[in-house]
Design a protein around this motif. Structure first.
Motif, PDB file in Angstrom:
ATOM      1  N   TYR A 154     -30.328 -38.106 -22.855  1.00  0.00           N
ATOM      2  CA  TYR A 154     -29.437 -37.149 -22.198  1.00  0.00           C
ATOM      3  C   TYR A 154     -28.076 -37.762 -21.879  1.00  0.00           C
ATOM      4  O   TYR A 154     -27.304 -37.181 -21.115  1.00  0.00           O
ATOM      5  N   SER A 155     -27.773 -38.909 -22.453  1.00  0.00           N
ATOM      6  CA  SER A 155     -26.518 -39.597 -22.112  1.00  0.00           C
ATOM      7  C   SER A 155     -25.289 -38.784 -22.494  1.00  0.00           C
ATOM      8  O   SER A 155     -24.231 -38.924 -21.884  1.00  0.00           O
ATOM      9  N   GLY A 156     -25.410 -37.919 -23.502  1.00  0.00           N
ATOM     10  CA  GLY A 156     -24.266 -37.119 -23.916  1.00  0.00           C
ATOM     11  C   GLY A 156     -24.123 -35.812 -23.178  1.00  0.00           C
ATOM     12  O   GLY A 156     -23.095 -35.134 -23.308  1.00  0.00           O
ATOM     13  N   SER A 157     -25.129 -35.437 -22.379  1.00  0.00           N
ATOM     14  CA  SER A 157     -25.088 -34.128 -21.726  1.00  0.00           C
ATOM     15  C   SER A 157     -25.073 -34.197 -20.205  1.00  0.00           C
ATOM     16  O   SER A 157     -24.812 -33.187 -19.552  1.00  0.00           O
ATOM     17  N   VAL A 158     -25.360 -35.348 -19.624  1.00  0.00           N
ATOM     18  CA  VAL A 158     -25.338 -35.506 -18.171  1.00  0.00           C
ATOM     19  C   VAL A 158     -24.165 -36.408 -17.803  1.00  0.00           C
ATOM     20  O   VAL A 158     -24.104 -37.565 -18.220  1.00  0.00           O
ATOM     21  N   ASN A 159     -23.238 -35.857 -17.024  1.00  0.00           N
ATOM     22  CA  ASN A 159     -22.026 -36.596 -16.687  1.00  0.00           C
ATOM     23  C   ASN A 159     -21.670 -36.402 -15.221  1.00  0.00           C
ATOM     24  O   ASN A 159     -22.185 -35.494 -14.554  1.00  0.00           O
ATOM     25  N   GLN A 160     -20.792 -37.242 -14.743  1.00  0.00           N
ATOM     26  CA  GLN A 160     -20.305 -37.121 -13.373  1.00  0.00           C
ATOM     27  C   GLN A 160     -19.590 -35.784 -13.197  1.00  0.00           C
ATOM     28  O   GLN A 160     -18.799 -35.368 -14.030  1.00  0.00           O
ATOM     29  N   GLY A 161     -19.911 -35.088 -12.105  1.00  0.00           N
ATOM     30  CA  GLY A 161     -19.317 -33.785 -11.844  1.00  0.00           C
ATOM     31  C   GLY A 161     -20.197 -32.618 -12.244  1.00  0.00           C
ATOM     32  O   GLY A 161     -19.881 -31.467 -11.910  1.00  0.00           O
ATOM     33  N   ASP A 162     -21.294 -32.864 -12.958  1.00  0.00           N
ATOM     34  CA  ASP A 162     -22.199 -31.777 -13.361  1.00  0.00           C
ATOM     35  C   ASP A 162     -22.881 -31.170 -12.135  1.00  0.00           C
ATOM     36  O   ASP A 162     -23.164 -31.853 -11.151  1.00  0.00           O
ATOM     37  N   LYS A 163     -23.159 -29.882 -12.221  1.00  0.00           N
ATOM     38  CA  LYS A 163     -23.871 -29.202 -11.147  1.00  0.00           C
ATOM     39  C   LYS A 163     -25.348 -29.598 -11.181  1.00  0.00           C
ATOM     40  O   LYS A 163     -25.930 -29.771 -12.251  1.00  0.00           O
ATOM     41  N   VAL A 164     -25.926 -29.715 -10.006  1.00  0.00           N
ATOM     42  CA  VAL A 164     -27.319 -30.132  -9.928  1.00  0.00           C
ATOM     43  C   VAL A 164     -28.001 -29.418  -8.775  1.00  0.00           C
ATOM     44  O   VAL A 164     -27.406 -29.213  -7.712  1.00  0.00           O
ATOM     45  N   LEU A 165     -29.234 -29.006  -9.012  1.00  0.00           N
ATOM     46  CA  LEU A 165     -30.079 -28.424  -7.980  1.00  0.00           C
ATOM     47  C   LEU A 165     -31.070 -29.497  -7.547  1.00  0.00           C
ATOM     48  O   LEU A 165     -31.822 -30.023  -8.374  1.00  0.00           O
ATOM     49  N   VAL A 166     -31.063 -29.832  -6.263  1.00  0.00           N
ATOM     50  CA  VAL A 166     -31.917 -30.896  -5.731  1.00  0.00           C
ATOM     51  C   VAL A 166     -33.043 -30.254  -4.920  1.00  0.00           C
ATOM     52  O   VAL A 166     -32.779 -29.506  -3.969  1.00  0.00           O
ATOM     53  N   LEU A 167     -34.280 -30.554  -5.288  1.00  0.00           N
ATOM     54  CA  LEU A 167     -35.454 -30.038  -4.582  1.00  0.00           C
ATOM     55  C   LEU A 167     -36.118 -31.182  -3.817  1.00  0.00           C
ATOM     56  O   LEU A 167     -36.244 -32.296  -4.335  1.00  0.00           O
ATOM     57  N   PHE A 168     -36.544 -30.879  -2.583  1.00  0.00           N
ATOM     58  CA  PHE A 168     -37.241 -31.858  -1.753  1.00  0.00           C
ATOM     59  C   PHE A 168     -38.620 -31.304  -1.433  1.00  0.00           C
ATOM     60  O   PHE A 168     -38.787 -30.558  -0.460  1.00  0.00           O
ATOM     61  N   PRO A 169     -39.626 -31.625  -2.250  1.00  0.00           N
ATOM     62  CA  PRO A 169     -40.971 -31.035  -2.057  1.00  0.00           C
ATOM     63  C   PRO A 169     -41.565 -31.324  -0.688  1.00  0.00           C
ATOM     64  O   PRO A 169     -42.188 -30.448  -0.083  1.00  0.00           O
ATOM     65  N   SER A 194     -34.178 -27.322  -0.457  1.00  0.00           N
ATOM     66  CA  SER A 194     -33.399 -27.539  -1.671  1.00  0.00           C
ATOM     67  C   SER A 194     -31.930 -27.308  -1.367  1.00  0.00           C
ATOM     68  O   SER A 194     -31.582 -26.673  -0.364  1.00  0.00           O
ATOM     69  N   LEU A 195     -31.078 -27.834  -2.227  1.00  0.00           N
ATOM     70  CA  LEU A 195     -29.639 -27.628  -2.056  1.00  0.00           C
ATOM     71  C   LEU A 195     -28.942 -27.820  -3.396  1.00  0.00           C
ATOM     72  O   LEU A 195     -29.485 -28.444  -4.318  1.00  0.00           O
ATOM     73  N   LYS A 196     -27.732 -27.266  -3.496  1.00  0.00           N
ATOM     74  CA  LYS A 196     -26.915 -27.418  -4.695  1.00  0.00           C
ATOM     75  C   LYS A 196     -25.845 -28.474  -4.436  1.00  0.00           C
ATOM     76  O   LYS A 196     -25.228 -28.489  -3.375  1.00  0.00           O
ATOM     77  N   ALA A 197     -25.642 -29.342  -5.410  1.00  0.00           N
ATOM     78  CA  ALA A 197     -24.674 -30.423  -5.255  1.00  0.00           C
ATOM     79  C   ALA A 197     -24.091 -30.755  -6.628  1.00  0.00           C
ATOM     80  O   ALA A 197     -24.292 -30.010  -7.600  1.00  0.00           O
ATOM     81  N   THR A 198     -23.369 -31.855  -6.711  1.00  0.00           N
ATOM     82  CA  THR A 198     -22.793 -32.319  -7.968  1.00  0.00           C
ATOM     83  C   THR A 198     -23.144 -33.787  -8.172  1.00  0.00           C
ATOM     84  O   THR A 198     -23.385 -34.521  -7.214  1.00  0.00           O
ATOM     85  N   VAL A 199     -23.167 -34.191  -9.411  1.00  0.00           N
ATOM     86  CA  VAL A 199     -23.431 -35.592  -9.733  1.00  0.00           C
ATOM     87  C   VAL A 199     -22.196 -36.398  -9.344  1.00  0.00           C
ATOM     88  O   VAL A 199     -21.116 -36.211  -9.906  1.00  0.00           O
TER      89      VAL A 199
END
Length: 368
Positions: free
Chosen positions: A225-240, A245-250
């Motif tokens: 995934y080195s070509g598709s995951v970059n700094q600034g990408d949107k990310v959904l973080v789940l805490f089981p 959960s919350l939305k953040a950025t890399v």
């Protein structure tokens, strides 16, 4: 002459066969014929019923719609504190004082534990006495030098002796500081297992200090995934564990691939919340692909063969086979690049039991 005899015999037999039957006999014949007809009708009805049941298959359908499709890279990470350190003593010694307790907030540079440095303190006192003497001698020699009395060598010797004794005191104080544990950051005492009179050594029996106000999630992303995951990408973080959960950025994506794990590190800064703690498990869903107006269908509706992927749609009660081109797949849903259109009645359940042209019986229809 023979022909006339044969014709006369035939006419005589025909006249005998046309002799009317009595009513009872005729009724019996008709009932027999009726019973034979009923048996044939029942046999034909059974055969037709079996034939219909073979061709009609119970299925469920879904009305195909266009919408947004997002593909996520899902990986597991853990919460870590931006400031999460363990403070140790720099010298071996016996604990003479403990000034803090677990859970207490501390400041950077604050003394947490004192070790026995009494010998050094005595040396410091002696060295300080020598400093005082050298300072007095230097001041007197300076007064004489200012009055042009004495030699320059005497003045420099007094100056050097003072500077040397001051440096000695400073060195001893630095050594004395090594007999205490101080906090390198602002935070709270998270773990401490020390007792008065305990002997400790450098690198052992430390005090863990955590600043829970600055948390982040750390994870390792596979090299693919080195070509598709970059700094600034949107990310959904789940805490089981926290059921949150919350939305953040890399906030950070490493440029170097780890040779052993064949992965690269990513970090996501988190807002301060009391429910989150260091080392909790976090599930990251990083959006690496998104497309609007996409045809998206359940993956279980897709059939596969050597010639390619295909699906069945309900065309006026009959199965119609359609060859499709599948794109990305995530969460049980696949993006269809070609072969389907919005409004198609896609066969979802029962698709593996039908063939092209089979008669369908729709039990449930969704997506309308």
């Amino acid at each position: 002459m023979k022909k006339i005899l044969y014709l006369t015999a035939i006419l005589f037999l025909a006249a005998c066969s046309n002799k009317p039957k009595d009513s009872a006999t005729e009724l019996a014949d008709l009932k027999k014929q009726q019973a034979d007809l009923n048996a044939k009708i029942a046999t034909l009805q059974t055969a037709v019923g079996k034939k219909d049941s073979v061709k009609s298959t119970d299925v469920s359908t879904y009305t195909v719609k266009s919408g947004n499709f997002t593909n996520y890279v899902q990986i597991q990470g853990r919460i870590d504190a931006q400031d999460n350190v363990t403070a140790y003593s720099q010298s071996a010694g016996i604990i003479t004082a403990i000034y803090v307790k677990t859970g207490q907030h501390v400041s950077r540079g604050q003394v947490l534990v004192q070790l026995d440095n009494s010998v050094l303190n005595q040396n410091i006192a002696q060295a300080q006495t020598q400093v005082n003497l050298n300072r007095t001698l230097f001041e007197r020699q300076k007064n004489l030098w200012d009055q042009k009395i004495g030699t320059e060598v005497q003045f420099l010797q007094a100056q050097t002796a003072l500077q040397s004794s001051i440096k000695q005191v400073s060195s001893l104080k630095e050594q004395a500081d090594m007999y205490r544990i101080t906090s390198p950051i602002n935070g709270s005492i998270d773990q401490m297992d020390l007792k008065l009179g305990q002997v400790i050594s450098p690198g052992t029996n430390g005090i863990r200090i955590v600043n829970a106000d600055n948390l982040k999630v750390k994870a390792d992303v596979p090299e693919s995934y080195s070509g598709s995951v970059n700094q600034g990408d949107k990310v959904l973080v789940l805490f089981p564990d926290a059921n949150d959960s919350l939305k953040a950025t890399v906030t950070f994506a490493a440029k170097v691939i780890d040779q052993a794990a064949r992965s690269f590190a990513v970090e996501i800064k988190l807002p301060h919340t009391k429910e989150l703690r260091p080392n909790m498990t976090a599930i990251l869903k990083i959006a690496d692909y998104s497309h609007n107006n996409s045809i998206v269908i359940p993956i279980n509706a897709i059939q596969r063969s050597e010639s390619g992927d295909y699906v069945f749609v309900n065309a006026n009660g009959f199965a119609k086979k359609k060859t499709i081109k599948v794109g990305a797949t995530y969460g049980g849903q696949s993006q269809i690049l070609s072969g389907l259109s919005a409004g198609d009645q896609l066969v979802t359940e029962g698709a593996s039991e039908i063939e092209d042209g089979d008669k369908l019986k729709v039990l449930t229809a969704s997506g309308n």
